[in-house]
Design an enzyme around this catalytic site. Structure first.
Site, PDB file in Angstrom:
ATOM      1  N   GLU A 176      46.388  -8.863  34.078  1.00 58.98           N
ATOM      2  CA  GLU A 176      47.186  -9.908  34.736  1.00 58.98           C
ATOM      3  C   GLU A 176      48.684  -9.680  34.543  1.00 58.98           C
ATOM      4  OE1 GLU A 176      45.671 -13.755  33.570  1.00 58.98           O
ATOM      5  OE2 GLU A 176      43.988 -13.574  34.963  1.00 58.98           O
ATOM      6  N   GLU A 377      37.501 -10.505  37.117  1.00 65.24           N
ATOM      7  CA  GLU A 377      37.364 -11.776  36.387  1.00 65.24           C
ATOM      8  C   GLU A 377      37.163 -12.887  37.393  1.00 65.24           C
ATOM      9  OE1 GLU A 377      40.114 -13.335  33.452  1.00 65.24           O
ATOM     10  OE2 GLU A 377      40.482 -11.287  32.757  1.00 65.24           O
TER      11      GLU A 377
HETATM   12  C1  BGP Z   1      42.573 -14.971  32.510  1.00 67.96           C
HETATM   13  C2  BGP Z   1      42.575 -14.025  31.336  1.00 67.96           C
HETATM   14  C3  BGP Z   1      41.371 -14.070  30.472  1.00 67.96           C
HETATM   15  C4  BGP Z   1      40.647 -15.386  30.415  1.00 67.96           C
HETATM   16  C5  BGP Z   1      40.665 -16.178  31.695  1.00 67.96           C
HETATM   17  C6  BGP Z   1      40.267 -17.625  31.572  1.00 67.96           C
HETATM   18  O1  BGP Z   1      43.882 -15.363  32.739  1.00 67.96           O
HETATM   19  O2  BGP Z   1      42.727 -12.698  31.774  1.00 67.96           O
HETATM   20  O3  BGP Z   1      41.714 -13.520  29.234  1.00 67.96           O
HETATM   21  O4  BGP Z   1      40.860 -16.073  29.282  1.00 67.96           O
HETATM   22  O5  BGP Z   1      41.891 -16.157  32.346  1.00 67.96           O
HETATM   23  O6  BGP Z   1      41.308 -18.369  31.069  1.00 67.96           O
HETATM   24  P1  BGP Z   1      41.179 -19.342  29.847  1.00 67.96           P
HETATM   25  O7  BGP Z   1      40.540 -18.563  28.783  1.00 67.96           O
HETATM   26  O8  BGP Z   1      42.549 -19.740  29.508  1.00 67.96           O
HETATM   27  O9  BGP Z   1      40.364 -20.475  30.314  1.00 67.96           O
END
Ligand code: BGP
Length: 479
Positions: A176, A377
């Site tokens: 990201e 993701e």
């Molecule tokens: C993205 C990241 C992940 C993951 C996901 C969910 O931004 O790459 O690492 O964590 O989001 O977000 P969160 O864990 O804050 O709910």
């Protein structure tokens, strides 16, 4: 209807600092991720400059993947996964970032993980840096604000490319990377935290500092890609963008322009560099409108040109609206917010649910770049109920996955070259934004709670069995 290709990479994704734990074991040094306390939606995580006694740091034990990887990968194979996205923790290899030689025990750990994946014929997709860097580099250089960090990163890449050249084909440079176009993104992505102690809500970074640091990170990404292409032609190198489509809040032309501008900066600024090898046409105006002067040295432009990626990867969780109206309610997101869309529902954490937005995004990306795409993701963070019989009935997660997989299938039918999908996540893990465990994403439940208690016992959720069926039928029947 054509549907998913035969060799579609059905997978799942995790990140080192959110699962491994063992934060100071076998020579590992502290990373920026190890400095975040636990938190919640209301009580933000705190970033501390050193470890404080009365605080809980969830990355320190994660979900103990470090000691459970064999069991976890076995469950991945039983699920039928074709691909597994994970990240290497830079501080297992170079504990402070500046050592001359790598930490052999760290290298061995990932050898074992890769061997285990290989045993079950699961394709690894490796993120080189996922929301962490050695804290030593923050202390010494204030993270990516320094050009020298590029050299340290390249030492790391040289070592891992060489070591894992026969075991890994797909690599992603920075997770990201576009988060740093927002005021809070640099806290987690760029290590611009040298003198910072405070909450994730209070942190902000001025635009000059973060765009310069981001320039260094883009150079590092391009150099890594070039190194791979020069020395390891079998590698496939990808970028990774948190893709958020912005819709105009109304059909007023001003709103359409506002949404376009928002996507230019958040979604395209960084990926145009990584895919096309140069800053987009609108960057210059953006810099001058904001009094930003990027120090672009002779040679930098060539590096960016020579380091373009082979495929595009993205995370997709939500869409947002943009427009000129002032009184519209805000919708939450990971590092950025936007206007609430009256047509969409949201998750318990306020993230807008929009599978069509994924189809829209994939079409936009493919129209712009025409290179293969992976969704690396996508998933639902939700509170799960563990029944007395140890079952977890997460129909809401199944609905979420079904609708997003359908959107991907539709986009393939639209003509998009989509080659893989790694959902977030395979196992429950520490939330990056809130530090919670109770914001659960996994297909597998892990007995680990927000306060750090729990046995780390793994239990398959209903969504595990559902996803197994989908992989089995290659996404042809999503019921
Ligand atoms: C993205 C990241 C992940 C993951 C996901 C969910 O931004 O790459 O690492 O964590 O989001 O977000 P969160 O864990 O804050 O709910």
């Amino acid at each position: 209807m054509s549907g998913f290709k035969k060799d579609f990479l059905w997978g799942s994704a995790i990140a080192a600092n959110q699962v491994e734990g063992a934060w100071n074991v076998d020579g590992k040094g502290p990373s920026t991720a190890d400095m975040f306390t636990s938190g919640s939606q209301k009580n933000p995580r705190i970033f501390t400059k050193s470890i404080e006694n009365n605080k809980y740091y969830p990355s320190h034990d994660g979900v103990d993947f470090y000691h459970h990887y064999k069991e976890d990968i076995k469950m991945a194979s039983e699920l039928g996964l074709k691909a597994f996205r994970f990240s290497i923790n830079w501080t297992r290899i170079f504990p402070t970032g500046i050592e001359d030689s790598p930490n052999e025990l760290g290298l061995k750990f990932y050898d074992s993980v890769l061997d285990e994946l290989n045993r079950f014929n699961i394709e690894p997709i490796v993120t080189i840096s996922h929301f962490e860097m050695p804290y030593g580099l923050v202390d010494k250089l204030n993270g990516w604000s320094s050009r020298k960090t590029i050299d340290y990163f390249m030492n790391y890449c040289q070592i891992i490319f060489k070591r894992y050249q026969h075991k890994v084909k797909y690599w992603l440079t920075f997770n990201e990377i576009n988060n740093s176009t927002t005021v809070s993104g640099p806290l987690i992505s760029l290590g611009l935290t040298k003198d910072y102690r405070g909450t994730v809500f209070d942190y902000s970074c001025d635009i000059q500092t973060r765009l310069q640091a981001l320039h260094h990170q883009l150079l590092a990404s391009a150099k890594a890609v070039k190194l791979a292409h020069d020395k390891y032609p079998q590698f496939k190198m990808g970028n990774m963008v948190a893709f958020i489509p912005y819709y105009p809040y109304t059909s007023a032309p001003e709103d359409i322009l506002a949404a376009n501008n928002q996507m230019n900066i958040l979604d395209w600024y960084v990926s145009d560099v990584q895919v096309r090898g140069l800053y987009p046409y609108f960057a210059k105006k953006y810099w001058s409108d904001n009094d930003v002067k990027i120090d672009i040295l002779p040679g930098d432009e060539d590096i960016l040109k020579q380091g373009t990626v082979d495929f595009y990867s993205l995370s997709y969780y939500m869409s947002m609206c943009a427009g000129l109206q002032k009184k519209v309610a805000k919708s939450a997101g990971n590092f950025i917010d936007g206007m609430k869309n009256p047509y969409l529902k949201s998750s318990e954490w306020g993230w807008q649910l929009d599978p069509d937005g994924l189809r829209y995004s994939l079409n936009q990306i493919y129209a712009r770049y025409q290179i293969p795409i992976m969704v690396v993701e996508n998933g639902l963070g939700a509170v799960d109920k563990l029944e007395a019989n140890e079952k977890i009935h997460d129909d809401y997660r199944i609905d979420y996955l079904r609708s997003h997989i359908k959107a991907m299938r539709d986009s393939i039918d639209d003509g998009v070259d989509l080659i893989g999908y790694t959902n977030w996540s395979f196992i429950d893990l520490v939330s990056a934004s809130t530090g919670e465990m109770s914001k659960r994403y996994g297909l597998i439940y892990i007995d680990k709670q927000d306060d750090g208690t729990g046995s780390f016992k793994r239990l398959r959720k209903d969504s595990y069995y559902w996803y197994k069926k989908i992989i089995d039928n290659n996404g042809s029947d999503l019921e």
